[in-house]
Design an enzyme around this catalytic site. Structure first.
Site, PDB file in Angstrom:
ATOM      1  N   ASP A   1      36.507  36.093  45.186  1.00  0.00           N
ATOM      2  CA  ASP A   1      37.279  35.800  43.977  1.00  0.00           C
ATOM      3  C   ASP A   1      37.721  34.352  43.962  1.00  0.00           C
ATOM      4  O   ASP A   1      37.726  33.705  42.935  1.00  0.00           O
ATOM      5  CB  ASP A   1      38.485  36.740  43.867  1.00  0.00           C
ATOM      6  CG  ASP A   1      39.425  36.642  45.056  1.00  0.00           C
ATOM      7  OD1 ASP A   1      38.953  36.312  46.165  1.00  0.00           O
ATOM      8  OD2 ASP A   1      40.624  36.898  44.888  1.00  0.00           O
TER       9      ASP A   1
ATOM     10  N   GLU B   1      43.126  35.223  50.313  1.00  0.00           N
ATOM     11  CA  GLU B   1      42.467  36.336  49.640  1.00  0.00           C
ATOM     12  C   GLU B   1      40.970  36.266  49.928  1.00  0.00           C
ATOM     13  O   GLU B   1      40.498  36.892  50.836  1.00  0.00           O
ATOM     14  CB  GLU B   1      42.771  36.312  48.135  1.00  0.00           C
ATOM     15  CG  GLU B   1      42.237  37.558  47.450  1.00  0.00           C
ATOM     16  CD  GLU B   1      43.092  38.034  46.292  1.00  0.00           C
ATOM     17  OE1 GLU B   1      44.073  37.375  45.948  1.00  0.00           O
ATOM     18  OE2 GLU B   1      42.759  39.094  45.737  1.00  0.00           O
TER      19      GLU B   1
ATOM     20  N   GLU C   1      41.548  30.659  37.481  1.00  0.00           N
ATOM     21  CA  GLU C   1      41.725  32.111  37.490  1.00  0.00           C
ATOM     22  C   GLU C   1      42.358  32.606  36.196  1.00  0.00           C
ATOM     23  O   GLU C   1      41.996  33.657  35.684  1.00  0.00           O
ATOM     24  CB  GLU C   1      42.632  32.499  38.670  1.00  0.00           C
ATOM     25  CG  GLU C   1      42.967  33.974  38.741  1.00  0.00           C
ATOM     26  CD  GLU C   1      43.794  34.330  39.976  1.00  0.00           C
ATOM     27  OE1 GLU C   1      44.501  33.445  40.498  1.00  0.00           O
ATOM     28  OE2 GLU C   1      43.726  35.492  40.417  1.00  0.00           O
TER      29      GLU C   1
HETATM   30  C1  RAM Z   1      43.039  39.364  42.141  1.00  0.00           C
HETATM   31  C2  RAM Z   1      41.719  38.839  42.568  1.00  0.00           C
HETATM   32  C3  RAM Z   1      40.536  39.223  41.743  1.00  0.00           C
HETATM   33  C4  RAM Z   1      40.769  40.340  40.808  1.00  0.00           C
HETATM   34  C5  RAM Z   1      41.824  41.281  41.286  1.00  0.00           C
HETATM   35  C6  RAM Z   1      42.142  42.399  40.339  1.00  0.00           C
HETATM   36  O1  RAM Z   1      43.902  39.382  43.239  1.00  0.00           O
HETATM   37  O2  RAM Z   1      41.825  37.449  42.654  1.00  0.00           O
HETATM   38  O3  RAM Z   1      40.019  38.143  41.041  1.00  0.00           O
HETATM   39  O4  RAM Z   1      39.546  41.014  40.637  1.00  0.00           O
HETATM   40  O5  RAM Z   1      43.017  40.645  41.599  1.00  0.00           O
END
Ligand code: RAM
Length: 897
Positions: free
Chosen positions: A475, A481, A745
């Protein structure tokens, strides 16, 4: 016509292939219109010279009628382990005449369990308390485990081998070495897989590194994903895989007389800590050059202690099946600012993923330099709040050499800015460089147009891909993460496959997805599975269906469907079993909905049920491809019933979709859920919502991929372009106007009105919202394939002039060969240039108000060589073309800006 781009198992000249029947592929090129392959012949031999001797061939397919060079499985005699096979393909053209030939090779890995004699070695557990990591405030807290292993084994060679291979892997991450030199150029090996099920080994050709006499094979091994910090789990991940690193390797030496010598990891190896005192993917690396033992990996060094044999079973070893992580480019800084004594902030001008190489001159020993990394600045200083627990800090303690070069090995960071603190002298631009690393998927796509902002968008998308195709499709690359989130991957896969050949990478990761599936058929939100133990959410788990289907359609990879089918089917059955009324409301896991949407909330059951229908349809299609016709029939029936349930529950007679959000309409339209008579009204509702918001979107991760494609496919290209060119919040253009060099993001990662979003979740390098890249290639430039086409066999070329653009073009190196499509408008004419590879045909749709105006070289298109048909279609002319290159012109369409 000639074949080129020969591959085995989707890689060029791979070493260490683990498949028993590897598949061979080639592409074709020709300048002749209508060129196509009618037949091929593959021959293979163990020596290249033997390819010319029919008696020495190990495999000869004879002449086989076929138009494809796609993934032809080896069906010769069983392959031997650790053997190179040279192969040649010869092709015949559409007239039956023999055309070109080309040759390549692949080499098998260790195909049998008993090929492995190596055992797992590591630090003697009794010594662990005595090798503490350095006490330093810049080390991650809680402190890391013990320092990385420096392992070595000296051995004697009576003569020079003719061939030498190193097969190696680690529980952790490793760098192999031989006689003082680094082996190969792979980073972060063995990568990250569901380690309990599959651990990859790498194969290296080390023939040139050996010599008669004393030799040393060595390795440095750090924690990596095996026992370092992974994801946002605050525990040290002993809970995931194991609590200490270990190494396993086998050096296989072949001599001219046919004899073989093997040097494998065993109790005769020795170990000690070295210059790398601590290393962690998230936290960073600590190197004390004073601890460097010169020549530690050369013969005759003392002071190493015996290793412990930790495990005698090699475990679930598999040959690495895809392109490994490598440093693929370097980026020089654009600016260095001094922020205080010995403290500098370096700007690389690009948010990137990798690490820095720092050259330090004439420092006294023991000088401690601290490097911190960040994506953004706040008041000229690093903004690191959004990294959460990832410290992304490297420390280098100088050893007192006149020139020292520091580059960490077992960590990586996502950053544009670097702070160098406690630097001993003046930091100059030439002292520091960023080294970009990612899985080295061959770059295959180029898009460009007349608008620099759209080109910047394409660049941001490409950098997001580079930065997040690291070991698994992650991600994000910077905070604690970096997980293989399924929705992110499925949403972005079609874009990724435009830019690069991601076939082997995604197929390999899909095995992790399937390994994570539970007995009830539920996938997990992430693969490999860490922390997130529940069943996957709608649009997340569906990646286990969507990506295999995608790899079939785009790369013609049938095996991925064959191997994945049961898992795909089980996923749909799982959803069905828990939702017998066909609205997906139960077992939705963490149900993220249209993740990170703005100002609206798309109903979760609407999104979920739409995805249930979509996945069911894809599994039905996969069943059809595999010849499982009865299953296909059942699944088609299930799909029809889900669709009816969707309409019944969520669609009004006036074409409204429950909730009325952009994403609700997009899902219903893109997945074909609406009765035909309601489609125009639904499009109007969607358009009205976009218009009422001043041409602004509300879509999150799930809806955004569908936005421009659905609008353009339903006669509203004007709105698709309005969104593409939008630069007010929220839009792609907004982030670019504020300096983005990657995809953020969140639409509101940083805004003029609110500054930074919550640091709890705010990455500036997340590719999901960049899924529009597929549309840039597919419609703006116009490279696509017809719905029934596989691997671009039947191209659908649909250039779409619009917005501010005066020209656009794209090229793609597809599985069959080079495809190009581009257009430009000037002086009332549109010019379209296309390339169709041998064996493919194309439907080219040229938008023009005057169907009779289409010409090539001033002659009417109908009747030109290679033009099989010319027919009017709704907004212009549709031409059927054979392979070849074409430049066509027509009266320009009226484009409403
Ligand atoms: C976040 C991640 C990812 C997403 C989930 C639901 O923490 O970065 O991009 O798919 O949540």
């Amino acid at each position: 016509m000639r074949p080129y781009g020969l591959e085995a198992e989707q890689r060029r000249e791979p070493l260490g292939v683990g498949e028993r029947c590897p598949r061979l592929s080639w592409k074709l090129e020709s300048d002749r219109r209508g060129a196509a392959q009618s037949a091929y012949q593959i021959t293979a031999a163990e020596r290249a010279a033997d390819l010319d001797d029919p008696d020495r061939l190990v495999w000869d397919t004879g002449r086989r009628s076929s138009g494809d060079g796609l993934l032809v499985p080896w069906d010769g005699p069983a392959l031997r382990s650790a053997t190179r096979y040279h192969w040649r393909v010869r092709v015949w053209d559409e007239t039956g005449a023999q055309a070109g030939a080309a040759q390549s090779w692949f080499e098998t890995g260790l195909l049998h369990r008993d090929d492995w004699t190596a055992v797992w070695i590591g630090r003697d557990p009794a010594l662990l308390p005595h090798v503490d990591p350095p006490a330093d405030e810049d080390l991650p807290s809680p402190p890391l485990a013990s320092p990385p292993l420096y392992l070595r084994r000296e051995f004697h060679l009576a003569r020079q081998p003719v061939r030498a291979r190193l097969y190696a892997t680690a529980r952790g991450v490793y760098e192999p070495r031989l006689n003082g030199a680094r082996v190969g150029d792979v980073e972060m090996a063995p990568g990250w897989t569901e380690y309990h099920r599959r651990l990859q080994y790498q194969t290296y050709d080390v023939t040139d590194l050996l010599r008669p006499g004393a030799n040393v094979v060595a390795a440095i091994v750090g924690d990596g994903w095996w026992c370092g910090y992974v994801g946002f789990d605050p525990r040290r991940p002993a809970q995931h895989y194991g609590d200490r690193p270990a190494f396993l390797a086998q050096l296989v030496l072949d001599f001219a007389d046919g004899s073989r010598q093997v040097v494998a990891t065993d109790g005769n190896w020795t170990e000690r800590p070295g210059a790398i005192r601590a290393a962690d993917l998230l936290m960073g690396e600590y190197v004390d050059h004073r601890q460097h033992v010169p020549g530690w990996d050369l013969p005759g060094v003392a002071g190493f202690r015996p290793v412990a044999v930790l495990d005698t079973a090699p475990g679930p070893l598999v040959a690495e099946p895809d392109h490994p992580i490598r440093v693929t480019r370097t980026v020089a800084p654009v600016e260095i600012r001094r922020r205080g004594p010995g403290r500098y902030v370096v700007d690389f001008g690009q948010n990137l993923v990798g690490r820095v190489r720092l050259t330090v001159r004439a420092a006294t020993a023991g000088h401690r330099i601290v490097l911190r990394h960040a994506e953004m600045l706040a008041d000229g200083e690093l903004y690191v709040d959004n990294l959460r627990r990832a410290r992304a800090t490297d420390v280098y303690v100088t050893g007192g050499d006149p020139v020292e070069v520091f580059e960490p090995r077992f960590t990586y960071h996502g950053f544009r800015y670097l702070e160098v603190a406690d630097h001993p002298g003046e930091l100059r631009l030439s002292d520091v460089v960023a080294r970009v690393l990612h899985n080295d998927t061959p770059w295959t796509g180029w898009f460009e147009c007349s608008d620099p902002v759209v080109n910047q968008l394409q660049s941001n998308i490409a950098w997001g891909q580079r930065g997040n195709f690291v070991a698994v499709p992650t991600d994000c690359p910077q905070r604690d993460e970096r997980l293989g989130w399924l929705a992110d991957a499925q949403i972005f896969a079609p874009t990724a496959g435009r830019n690069a050949d991601v076939s082997a990478f995604l197929a390999r990761w899909l095995r992790d997805v399937v390994d994570g599936q539970d007995a009830d058929g539920a996938f997990r939100d992430v693969a490999p599975v860490v922390t997130l133990g529940r069943e996957a959410a709608p649009a997340w788990g569906d990646a286990g269906v969507i990506i295999p289907w995608y790899l079939w359609r785009v790369y013609g990879d049938r095996r991925v469907l064959e191997r994945g089918f049961d898992a795909m089917r089980a996923w749909v059955d799982h959803v069905h079993r828990h939702n017998p009324d066909l609205r997906w409301r139960n077992r939705t896991g963490n149900s993220y909905g249209d993740w990170l949407q703005v100002d609206v909330t798309t109903r979760r059951d609407v999104l979920a049920t739409a995805y249930f229908a979509h996945s069911t349809q894809l599994v039905a299609q996969a069943a059809e491809v595999l010849g499982r016709h009865d299953e296909a029939e059942q699944l088609r029936d299930l799909h029809a019933r889900i669709r009816a349930a969707f309409v019944d529950s969520y669609v009004g007679d006036d074409g409204t979709v429950e909730g009325g959000t952009q994403t609700a309409y997009l899902l219903a339209l893109a997945f074909g859920l609406l009765p035909q008579r309601l489609v125009p009204a639904a499009v109007e509702h969607l358009a009205a919502d976009i218009e009422k918001r001043g041409h602004r979107l509300t879509t999150g991760f799930v809806g955004v991929a569908l936005l421009c494609p659905v609008l353009a496919d339903h006669g509203r290209a004007d709105l698709a372009y309005a969104l593409l060119h939008q630069d007010r919040y929220p839009s792609w253009g907004y982030s670019i106007r504020h300096g983005a060099t990657t995809i953020w993001e969140r639409w509101d990662g940083w805004t003029e009105h609110a500054g930074f979003q919550s640091p709890a979740m705010n990455s500036f390098n997340h590719y999901s919202l960049g899924s529009v890249g597929d549309w840039l290639f597919g419609r703006v430039a116009g490279i696509d394939q017809t719905p029934s086409s596989v691997a671009y066999r039947e191209l659908l070329l649909r250039p779409l002039p619009g917005g501010r653009l005066t020209w656009a073009r794209a090229e793609q190196e597809t599985a069959r060969g080079r495809v190009a499509c581009g257009w430009s408008m000037s002086d009332g004419r549109i010019t379209v240039t296309v390339t169709v590879p041998p064996g493919s045909t194309a439907v080219l749709q040229i938008p023009t108000p005057d169907p009779g105006s289409v010409c090539e070289n001033d002659a009417p298109a109908a009747g030109r060589p290679g033009v099989l048909g010319v027919e009017p279609f709704a907004a212009g002319v549709s031409l059927r073309l054979t392979s070849g290159r074409y430049t066509l012109t027509a009266t320009a369409p009226d484009v409403v800006p």
